[in-house]
Write an enzyme that holds these catalytic residues in place. Structure first.
Site, mmCIF file in Angstrom:
data_model
loop_
_atom_site.group_PDB
_atom_site.id
_atom_site.type_symbol
_atom_site.label_atom_id
_atom_site.label_comp_id
_atom_site.label_asym_id
_atom_site.label_seq_id
_atom_site.Cartn_x
_atom_site.Cartn_y
_atom_site.Cartn_z
ATOM 1 N N ARG A 155 -0.350 0.126 10.560
ATOM 2 C CA ARG A 155 -0.210 0.501 9.030
ATOM 3 C C ARG A 155 -1.483 1.001 8.403
ATOM 4 O O ARG A 155 -1.435 1.274 7.204
ATOM 5 C CB ARG A 155 0.364 -0.923 8.487
ATOM 6 C CG ARG A 155 1.639 -1.562 9.110
ATOM 7 C CD ARG A 155 1.784 -2.939 8.449
ATOM 8 N NE ARG A 155 2.303 -2.697 7.032
ATOM 9 C CZ ARG A 155 3.634 -2.818 6.797
ATOM 10 N NH1 ARG A 155 4.674 -3.091 7.650
ATOM 11 N NH2 ARG A 155 4.111 -2.868 5.435
ATOM 12 N N TYR A 158 -2.061 3.882 6.218
ATOM 13 C CA TYR A 158 -1.650 3.855 4.747
ATOM 14 C C TYR A 158 -2.425 2.926 4.080
ATOM 15 O O TYR A 158 -3.149 3.237 2.927
ATOM 16 C CB TYR A 158 -0.042 3.582 4.990
ATOM 17 C CG TYR A 158 0.307 3.138 3.609
ATOM 18 C CD1 TYR A 158 0.883 4.471 3.003
ATOM 19 C CD2 TYR A 158 0.896 2.104 2.993
ATOM 20 C CE1 TYR A 158 1.440 4.253 1.596
ATOM 21 C CE2 TYR A 158 1.751 2.023 1.818
ATOM 22 C CZ TYR A 158 1.825 3.047 1.186
ATOM 23 O OH TYR A 158 2.615 2.954 -0.150
ATOM 24 N N GLU A 160 -5.474 1.438 4.536
ATOM 25 C CA GLU A 160 -6.851 1.762 4.451
ATOM 26 C C GLU A 160 -7.095 2.955 3.589
ATOM 27 O O GLU A 160 -7.900 3.212 2.816
ATOM 28 C CB GLU A 160 -7.487 1.919 5.943
ATOM 29 C CG GLU A 160 -7.686 0.576 6.509
ATOM 30 C CD GLU A 160 -8.608 -0.318 5.867
ATOM 31 O OE1 GLU A 160 -9.133 -0.082 4.814
ATOM 32 O OE2 GLU A 160 -8.911 -1.410 6.347
ATOM 33 N N GLY A 161 -6.241 4.106 3.891
ATOM 34 C CA GLY A 161 -6.035 5.326 2.927
ATOM 35 C C GLY A 161 -6.005 4.885 1.424
ATOM 36 O O GLY A 161 -6.527 5.403 0.574
ATOM 37 N N LYS A 162 -5.151 3.975 1.186
ATOM 38 C CA LYS A 162 -5.005 3.860 -0.274
ATOM 39 C C LYS A 162 -6.050 2.830 -0.852
ATOM 40 O O LYS A 162 -6.304 2.874 -2.010
ATOM 41 C CB LYS A 162 -3.530 2.682 -0.363
ATOM 42 C CG LYS A 162 -2.371 3.597 -0.188
ATOM 43 C CD LYS A 162 -1.955 4.342 -1.308
ATOM 44 C CE LYS A 162 -0.635 4.778 -1.328
ATOM 45 N NZ LYS A 162 -0.332 5.916 -2.319
ATOM 46 N N THR A 223 8.994 -13.225 2.920
ATOM 47 C CA THR A 223 9.570 -13.111 1.276
ATOM 48 C C THR A 223 9.197 -11.696 1.140
ATOM 49 O O THR A 223 8.085 -10.947 1.638
ATOM 50 C CB THR A 223 8.875 -14.000 0.606
ATOM 51 O OG1 THR A 223 7.288 -13.861 0.610
ATOM 52 C CG2 THR A 223 9.334 -15.320 0.767
ATOM 53 N N ARG A 224 9.776 -10.759 0.325
ATOM 54 C CA ARG A 224 9.456 -9.780 -0.495
ATOM 55 C C ARG A 224 9.620 -9.973 -1.959
ATOM 56 O O ARG A 224 10.365 -10.855 -2.420
ATOM 57 C CB ARG A 224 10.304 -8.651 0.035
ATOM 58 C CG ARG A 224 10.294 -8.288 1.373
ATOM 59 C CD ARG A 224 8.862 -7.639 1.775
ATOM 60 N NE ARG A 224 8.709 -7.475 3.078
ATOM 61 C CZ ARG A 224 8.128 -8.100 3.928
ATOM 62 N NH1 ARG A 224 7.694 -9.355 3.702
ATOM 63 N NH2 ARG A 224 7.893 -7.733 5.338
ATOM 64 N N PRO A 287 3.922 -8.072 6.714
ATOM 65 C CA PRO A 287 3.439 -8.939 6.042
ATOM 66 C C PRO A 287 4.482 -10.118 5.844
ATOM 67 O O PRO A 287 5.435 -10.072 5.738
ATOM 68 C CB PRO A 287 3.133 -8.677 4.572
ATOM 69 C CG PRO A 287 3.841 -7.182 4.514
ATOM 70 C CD PRO A 287 3.800 -6.622 5.966
ATOM 71 N N ARG A 290 5.038 -11.640 0.145
ATOM 72 C CA ARG A 290 4.613 -10.710 -0.880
ATOM 73 C C ARG A 290 5.019 -11.263 -2.227
ATOM 74 O O ARG A 290 6.160 -11.461 -2.093
ATOM 75 C CB ARG A 290 5.603 -9.493 -0.786
ATOM 76 C CG ARG A 290 4.950 -8.474 0.154
ATOM 77 C CD ARG A 290 3.930 -7.473 -0.653
ATOM 78 N NE ARG A 290 3.293 -6.464 0.277
ATOM 79 C CZ ARG A 290 2.087 -6.889 1.083
ATOM 80 N NH1 ARG A 290 1.663 -7.817 0.793
ATOM 81 N NH2 ARG A 290 1.622 -5.952 1.869
HETATM 82 P P1 NAD Z 1 8.338 8.889 -0.925
HETATM 83 O O1 NAD Z 1 7.980 9.144 0.310
HETATM 84 O O2 NAD Z 1 9.813 8.761 -1.400
HETATM 85 O O3 NAD Z 1 7.614 10.039 -2.044
HETATM 86 C C1 NAD Z 1 6.440 10.628 -1.728
HETATM 87 C C2 NAD Z 1 6.473 12.119 -2.034
HETATM 88 O O4 NAD Z 1 5.169 12.430 -1.693
HETATM 89 C C3 NAD Z 1 7.475 12.948 -1.510
HETATM 90 O O5 NAD Z 1 8.194 13.645 -2.152
HETATM 91 C C4 NAD Z 1 6.563 13.512 -0.430
HETATM 92 O O6 NAD Z 1 7.150 15.027 0.200
HETATM 93 C C5 NAD Z 1 5.203 13.808 -1.285
HETATM 94 N N1 NAD Z 1 4.070 14.111 -0.227
HETATM 95 C C6 NAD Z 1 3.918 13.257 0.752
HETATM 96 N N2 NAD Z 1 2.580 13.771 1.417
HETATM 97 C C7 NAD Z 1 2.100 14.782 0.661
HETATM 98 C C8 NAD Z 1 0.990 15.836 0.765
HETATM 99 N N3 NAD Z 1 0.149 15.569 1.691
HETATM 100 N N4 NAD Z 1 1.042 16.605 -0.195
HETATM 101 C C9 NAD Z 1 1.948 16.716 -1.235
HETATM 102 N N5 NAD Z 1 3.202 15.863 -1.306
HETATM 103 C C10 NAD Z 1 3.098 14.832 -0.228
HETATM 104 O O7 NAD Z 1 7.713 7.566 -1.492
HETATM 105 P P2 NAD Z 1 7.869 6.806 -2.943
HETATM 106 O O8 NAD Z 1 8.478 5.543 -2.531
HETATM 107 O O9 NAD Z 1 8.446 7.433 -4.077
HETATM 108 O O10 NAD Z 1 6.371 6.240 -3.239
HETATM 109 C C11 NAD Z 1 5.546 7.069 -4.224
HETATM 110 C C12 NAD Z 1 4.057 6.671 -4.239
HETATM 111 O O11 NAD Z 1 4.281 5.217 -4.887
HETATM 112 C C13 NAD Z 1 3.596 6.724 -3.078
HETATM 113 O O12 NAD Z 1 2.076 7.038 -3.134
HETATM 114 C C14 NAD Z 1 3.698 5.366 -2.538
HETATM 115 O O13 NAD Z 1 2.382 4.814 -1.795
HETATM 116 C C15 NAD Z 1 3.558 4.449 -3.854
HETATM 117 N N6 NAD Z 1 4.283 3.018 -3.584
HETATM 118 C C16 NAD Z 1 5.726 3.223 -3.356
HETATM 119 C C17 NAD Z 1 6.152 2.018 -3.420
HETATM 120 C C18 NAD Z 1 7.531 1.807 -3.138
HETATM 121 O O14 NAD Z 1 8.073 0.667 -2.954
HETATM 122 N N7 NAD Z 1 8.627 2.855 -3.230
HETATM 123 C C19 NAD Z 1 5.588 0.746 -3.059
HETATM 124 C C20 NAD Z 1 3.976 0.800 -3.330
HETATM 125 C C21 NAD Z 1 3.519 2.117 -3.527
#
Ligand code: NAD
Length: 329
Positions: A155, A158, A160-162, A223-224, A287, A290
């Site tokens: 993981r 993701y 570490e990137g974040k 848990t979530r 995890p 949460r």
């Molecule tokens: P998702 O995968 O449905 O949407 C991500 C979008 O980003 C997609 O449309 C994808 O095509 C686009 N994308 C991905 N890489 C890209 C790139 N290199 N260049 C341009 N576009 C790119 O995910 P989501 O659930 O809508 O999540 C959106 C954001 O929220 C993400 O950054 C995610 O890390 C964050 N997030 C979401 C959740 C969740 O529960 N959904 C929880 C924590 C964080």
């Protein structure tokens, strides 16, 4: 009140950019902003996003979109009032498909969008994640907790990137005066989630609707926290429009902790399935607990989730049923 009006006018002054606007959260955010009267530009590489979502948003004349990868410099010159950075695959199945690209999406994507914010003077919000806490050793997770993250696990691209993107946001704020905001988003669910993203809620609903065995990882006692999408979008917009001095990071999620077994039980009851539950082993680094501490969000944004799990699941199941073409009892 006057401050709020001024803020609202500044949001309408120039387009709002939603990077990742074709994804699950992004499409909801675009729609909400369009309904508020904003001009919205969606920028997305359609990696996990949906072309159908983009097509549906094109019904709004104030909506446009750019097919582009945030890893490359952003081809926008014009003025912008706000930038939301949601561009990143969010489910493990998707972000583990190409880990180096996920990491670059987080880091180079953040830098490219921060540079754009610097050029245009737009406010910019980072969609960070509860995954920055890793497999947490503190409960609930307060923003001051620094996390328990594996640097080289499945993981890590993701997580570490974040984490690195948060650092960039913080540094661009301090070094260049960019008006940054960081939201740490906890698990969010709702209509429009990809059917095949392999996440807890989508998996269980699709299996229940199809009458397939429902898979539980581990004994189901982990848990979530599950936040309904409309509540989350409200939190993101409130954070973006909050005073510049409040930058976050701030947790946005549902503080009601629920076991995975209970989520499965609720979905079984709402779909009426009699399919069996099948237990599989826990994926590495999954995890165990949460739960967000949302005191900061309550204090600074006046925000807390309003939608109960039953209500949110009912709406989500109705949407999934249309897409998997099954009738819900
Ligand atoms: P998702 O995968 O449905 O949407 C991500 C979008 O980003 C997609 O449309 C994808 O095509 C686009 N994308 C991905 N890489 C890209 C790139 N290199 N260049 C341009 N576009 C790119 O995910 P989501 O659930 O809508 O999540 C959106 C954001 O929220 C993400 O950054 C995610 O890390 C964050 N997030 C979401 C959740 C969740 O529960 N959904 C929880 C924590 C964080």
């Amino acid at each position: 009140m006057e401050g709020q009006d001024k803020n609202f006018r500044s949001m309408l002054r120039a387009p709002v950019l939603v990077a990742g606007g074709a994804g699950f959260l992004g499409a909801h955010l675009c729609r909400r902003l369009l309904d508020m009267g904003c001009v919205v530009i969606c920028l997305d590489n359609l990696d996990t996003g949906s072309r159908d979502a983009v097509e549906a948003l094109r019904a709004y004349p104030r909506f446009s979109w750019i097919h582009h990868d945030v890893v490359d410099p952003i081809p926008i010159d014009g003025p912008l009032s706000r930038i939301y950075n949601l561009a990143c695959p969010a489910s493990p199945r998707h972000y583990q498909a190409d880990p180096p690209h996920t990491l670059l999406t987080c880091v180079d994507g953040a830098r490219n969008l921060l540079e754009l914010a610097r050029r245009t003077g737009a406010r910019i919000l980072q969609a960070s994640t509860s995954e920055v806490y890793g497999d947490p050793l503190e409960h609930p997770q307060h923003e001051s907790y620094r996390g328990n993250v594996n640097i080289v696990g499945l993981r890590s691209c993701y997580d570490e990137g974040k984490r690195c993107a948060e650092t960039l946001f913080s540094d661009y704020g301090a070094r260049y005066g960019v008006r940054t905001k960081i939201a740490r988003i906890f698990n969010t669910y709702g209509p429009g989630m990809a059917l095949d993203d392999g996440r807890l809620v989508s998996n269980l609903i699709v299996q229940a609707l199809k009458g397939y065995a429902m898979t539980l990882y581990g004994d189901g006692s982990q848990t979530r926290s599950l936040c309904y999408v409309d509540d989350l979008i409200e939190g993101l917009i409130r954070l973006m429009e909050s005073p510049p001095s409040f930058r976050g990071p701030v947790n946005l999620g549902n503080p009601s902790e629920i076991t995975v077994l209970d989520v499965a039980g609720a979905i079984r009851a709402l779909t009426g399935t009699s399919a069996p539950l099948v237990r599989l082993s826990l994926p590495p680094d999954d995890p165990r607990r949460r739960c967000p501490d949302i005191v900061l969000a309550q204090r600074h944004l006046g925000w807390r989730p309003a939608t109960g799990l039953q209500d949110g699941l009912r709406r989500t199941i109705a949407d999934f049923a249309l897409r998997v073409e099954v009738e819900v009892p």
